[in-house]
Scaffold this motif. Sequence first.
Motif, PDB file in Angstrom:
ATOM      1  N   LEU A 185       0.986  -1.253  -0.193  1.00  0.00           N
ATOM      2  CA  LEU A 185       0.036   0.046   0.010  1.00  0.00           C
ATOM      3  C   LEU A 185       0.740   1.289   0.112  1.00  0.00           C
ATOM      4  O   LEU A 185       0.232   2.338  -0.388  1.00  0.00           O
ATOM      5  CB  LEU A 185      -0.858   0.034   1.132  1.00  0.00           C
ATOM      6  N   ASN A 186       1.916   1.205   0.363  1.00  0.00           N
ATOM      7  CA  ASN A 186       3.074   2.393   0.539  1.00  0.00           C
ATOM      8  C   ASN A 186       3.352   2.896  -1.031  1.00  0.00           C
ATOM      9  O   ASN A 186       3.650   3.674  -1.328  1.00  0.00           O
ATOM     10  CB  ASN A 186       4.298   2.079   1.246  1.00  0.00           C
ATOM     11  N   LEU A 187       3.250   1.771  -2.055  1.00  0.00           N
ATOM     12  CA  LEU A 187       3.413   2.160  -3.307  1.00  0.00           C
ATOM     13  C   LEU A 187       2.148   2.719  -3.910  1.00  0.00           C
ATOM     14  O   LEU A 187       2.480   3.094  -5.140  1.00  0.00           O
ATOM     15  CB  LEU A 187       3.842   0.663  -4.228  1.00  0.00           C
ATOM     16  N   THR A 188       1.078   2.841  -3.425  1.00  0.00           N
ATOM     17  CA  THR A 188      -0.010   3.368  -3.988  1.00  0.00           C
ATOM     18  C   THR A 188      -0.207   4.830  -3.507  1.00  0.00           C
ATOM     19  O   THR A 188       0.510   5.313  -2.646  1.00  0.00           O
ATOM     20  CB  THR A 188      -1.383   2.593  -3.381  1.00  0.00           C
ATOM     21  N   PRO A 189      -1.062   5.740  -4.138  1.00  0.00           N
ATOM     22  CA  PRO A 189      -1.134   7.065  -3.874  1.00  0.00           C
ATOM     23  C   PRO A 189      -1.998   7.390  -2.614  1.00  0.00           C
ATOM     24  O   PRO A 189      -2.155   8.551  -2.120  1.00  0.00           O
ATOM     25  CB  PRO A 189      -1.968   7.571  -5.074  1.00  0.00           C
ATOM     26  N   LEU A 190      -2.212   6.417  -1.657  1.00  0.00           N
ATOM     27  CA  LEU A 190      -2.907   6.664  -0.573  1.00  0.00           C
ATOM     28  C   LEU A 190      -2.043   7.439   0.298  1.00  0.00           C
ATOM     29  O   LEU A 190      -0.833   7.202   0.372  1.00  0.00           O
ATOM     30  CB  LEU A 190      -3.417   5.066   0.205  1.00  0.00           C
ATOM     31  N   SER A 191      -2.747   8.282   1.248  1.00  0.00           N
ATOM     32  CA  SER A 191      -1.753   8.873   2.314  1.00  0.00           C
ATOM     33  C   SER A 191      -1.516   7.874   3.370  1.00  0.00           C
ATOM     34  O   SER A 191      -1.931   6.758   3.427  1.00  0.00           O
ATOM     35  CB  SER A 191      -2.800   9.968   2.976  1.00  0.00           C
ATOM     36  N   PRO A 192      -0.400   8.237   4.187  1.00  0.00           N
ATOM     37  CA  PRO A 192       0.346   7.171   5.206  1.00  0.00           C
ATOM     38  C   PRO A 192      -0.867   6.657   5.954  1.00  0.00           C
ATOM     39  O   PRO A 192      -0.703   5.563   6.302  1.00  0.00           O
ATOM     40  CB  PRO A 192       1.333   7.943   5.725  1.00  0.00           C
ATOM     41  N   GLY A 193      -1.804   7.661   6.707  1.00  0.00           N
ATOM     42  CA  GLY A 193      -2.590   7.192   7.670  1.00  0.00           C
ATOM     43  C   GLY A 193      -3.628   6.199   6.945  1.00  0.00           C
ATOM     44  O   GLY A 193      -4.011   5.304   7.480  1.00  0.00           O
ATOM     45  N   VAL A 194      -4.249   6.611   5.907  1.00  0.00           N
ATOM     46  CA  VAL A 194      -5.188   5.709   5.241  1.00  0.00           C
ATOM     47  C   VAL A 194      -4.557   4.322   4.688  1.00  0.00           C
ATOM     48  O   VAL A 194      -5.060   3.174   4.949  1.00  0.00           O
ATOM     49  CB  VAL A 194      -5.819   6.155   3.689  1.00  0.00           C
ATOM     50  N   ALA A 195      -3.503   4.339   4.295  1.00  0.00           N
ATOM     51  CA  ALA A 195      -2.538   3.123   3.947  1.00  0.00           C
ATOM     52  C   ALA A 195      -2.324   2.074   5.386  1.00  0.00           C
ATOM     53  O   ALA A 195      -2.621   0.998   5.197  1.00  0.00           O
ATOM     54  CB  ALA A 195      -0.970   3.254   3.466  1.00  0.00           C
ATOM     55  N   LEU A 196      -2.080   2.855   6.202  1.00  0.00           N
ATOM     56  CA  LEU A 196      -1.977   1.849   7.857  1.00  0.00           C
ATOM     57  C   LEU A 196      -3.198   1.459   7.993  1.00  0.00           C
ATOM     58  O   LEU A 196      -3.356   0.261   8.475  1.00  0.00           O
ATOM     59  CB  LEU A 196      -1.207   2.839   8.761  1.00  0.00           C
ATOM     60  N   SER A 197      -4.375   2.135   7.959  1.00  0.00           N
ATOM     61  CA  SER A 197      -5.704   1.715   8.356  1.00  0.00           C
ATOM     62  C   SER A 197      -6.059   0.626   7.541  1.00  0.00           C
ATOM     63  O   SER A 197      -6.604  -0.512   7.943  1.00  0.00           O
ATOM     64  CB  SER A 197      -6.612   2.618   8.188  1.00  0.00           C
ATOM     65  N   ALA A 198      -5.960   0.829   6.087  1.00  0.00           N
ATOM     66  CA  ALA A 198      -6.145  -0.305   5.293  1.00  0.00           C
ATOM     67  C   ALA A 198      -5.245  -1.607   5.141  1.00  0.00           C
ATOM     68  O   ALA A 198      -5.736  -2.783   5.207  1.00  0.00           O
ATOM     69  CB  ALA A 198      -5.917   0.030   3.642  1.00  0.00           C
ATOM     70  N   ALA A 199      -3.928  -1.489   5.726  1.00  0.00           N
ATOM     71  CA  ALA A 199      -3.274  -2.925   6.013  1.00  0.00           C
ATOM     72  C   ALA A 199      -3.579  -3.281   7.176  1.00  0.00           C
ATOM     73  O   ALA A 199      -3.656  -4.623   7.147  1.00  0.00           O
ATOM     74  CB  ALA A 199      -1.642  -2.169   6.167  1.00  0.00           C
ATOM     75  N   GLY A 200      -4.278  -2.661   8.127  1.00  0.00           N
ATOM     76  CA  GLY A 200      -4.782  -3.347   9.490  1.00  0.00           C
ATOM     77  C   GLY A 200      -6.029  -4.025   9.031  1.00  0.00           C
ATOM     78  O   GLY A 200      -6.170  -5.112   9.419  1.00  0.00           O
ATOM     79  N   LEU A 201      -6.815  -3.224   8.396  1.00  0.00           N
ATOM     80  CA  LEU A 201      -7.909  -4.210   7.830  1.00  0.00           C
ATOM     81  C   LEU A 201      -7.616  -5.302   7.078  1.00  0.00           C
ATOM     82  O   LEU A 201      -8.214  -6.564   7.458  1.00  0.00           O
ATOM     83  CB  LEU A 201      -8.872  -3.191   6.915  1.00  0.00           C
ATOM     84  N   GLY A 202      -6.621  -5.248   6.172  1.00  0.00           N
ATOM     85  CA  GLY A 202      -6.391  -6.500   5.422  1.00  0.00           C
ATOM     86  C   GLY A 202      -5.816  -7.617   6.442  1.00  0.00           C
ATOM     87  O   GLY A 202      -5.998  -8.933   6.108  1.00  0.00           O
ATOM     88  N   SER A 203      -4.967  -7.130   7.330  1.00  0.00           N
ATOM     89  CA  SER A 203      -4.336  -8.211   8.092  1.00  0.00           C
ATOM     90  C   SER A 203      -5.217  -8.776   9.132  1.00  0.00           C
ATOM     91  O   SER A 203      -5.485  -9.993   9.304  1.00  0.00           O
ATOM     92  CB  SER A 203      -3.253  -7.674   9.226  1.00  0.00           C
ATOM     93  N   GLY A 204      -6.557  -8.056   9.606  1.00  0.00           N
ATOM     94  CA  GLY A 204      -7.416  -8.549  10.340  1.00  0.00           C
ATOM     95  C   GLY A 204      -8.280  -9.571   9.475  1.00  0.00           C
ATOM     96  O   GLY A 204      -8.750 -10.421  10.237  1.00  0.00           O
TER      97      GLY A 204
END
Length: 284
Positions: free
Chosen positions: A101-120
Motif C-alpha cells: 500500500l505504500n506504493l499506492t497514492p494513498l496517504s500514510p494514515g489511510v494506508a496503515l488503516s487499510a493494511a490493518g483491515l487486510g491483516s485483520g
Amino acid sequence: MSSKKPQSMLREASHQIIAGGSAGLVEICLMHPLDVVKTRFQIQRGTSDPTSYKSLGDCFRTIFRREGIFGFYKGILPPIVAETPKRAVKFFTFEQYKKVLNLTPLSPGVALSAAGLGSGLTEALVVNPFEVVKVSLQANRDSFKEQPSSFSQARRIIKTDGFGLKGLNKGLTSTLGRHGVFNMIYFGFYFNVKDAIPTNPDPTLEFLRKFAIGMVSGTISSCVNIPFDVAKSRIQGPQPVPGEIKYRTCFQTMALVYREEGSLPLFTFMESVQQTGALVSAGS
C-alpha cells in the motif's frame, strides 16, 4: 540478491511468530477467565430469564460456585493452539500489506488503516474455527469435569454440521468484521499517533509513551468492534430453540438483537468493563 530476500522475509516471520506467540500465550492465561464471563454475558438474552447473570459479580460467583475455579478456563485450549499462527499472520501480513500500500497514492494514515483491515481479515480466516470450538465450550454450564475436550467438541461439530458456514466456520462474517474493524482502527490510530508524539530518550518514559498509545488504541478499537463480537457469540453459541437457527449472519444478528432487546445488548460487555473499573477505583 534473490536468495537474501526470502531469507529476510523468513527471519521477519520467525521473529513475529516467537514474539507474538509468547506474548499471546501470557495474555490468554491471564485474560481467559474474563473472556469466559464476556461470552456468557453476550449469549444470554435479558435478565428476565432466571438462568441469566444479573451482574459481573453474580457471574463470577455463580461460575465459581457451580463449575469451580476451572470453569473460568473452559475453552482455553483452542485459543492457545491458535495463538501462534494467529499472531504470526496478523503482524506478518500487516507488514506485507503496508509495503504494498505504500506504493499506492494513498496517504500514510489511510494506508496503515487499510493494511490493518487486510491483516485483520486474513487473521479472521485462521482463527474462526478455533473460536467456534471455544465459544461452544464456554457456553457449557456443566461442571468442568463433565465437559467434553476441545478435540471431542471439534469432532462433534464437524460430524454434525461439517466444515462450512453452519459448522466449524459459522460466524465467519462476524469474525471478519470483528478482526477487520479492530485491526483497521488499532494499527491506523497507533502508528499515526505514535509518529505524531515525539520519542523520549529516557527508556522508561519511552516505554510508557508506547504503552499509553497502545492502551488507548486498543480501548477505542474494542469499543467499536463489540457489536461484531456480540453477533459472533450469538451465532457460534447455542441457539434459543434447539434445532432452529435464529442467528445466521453478522448484520442480520445485530438487527435482530436491536429489534428484540434494544441497543444495550450490542454493547453488553462494556457495562461489565465499566463495573470492573468502578470496583478497581473503589479499591484504590
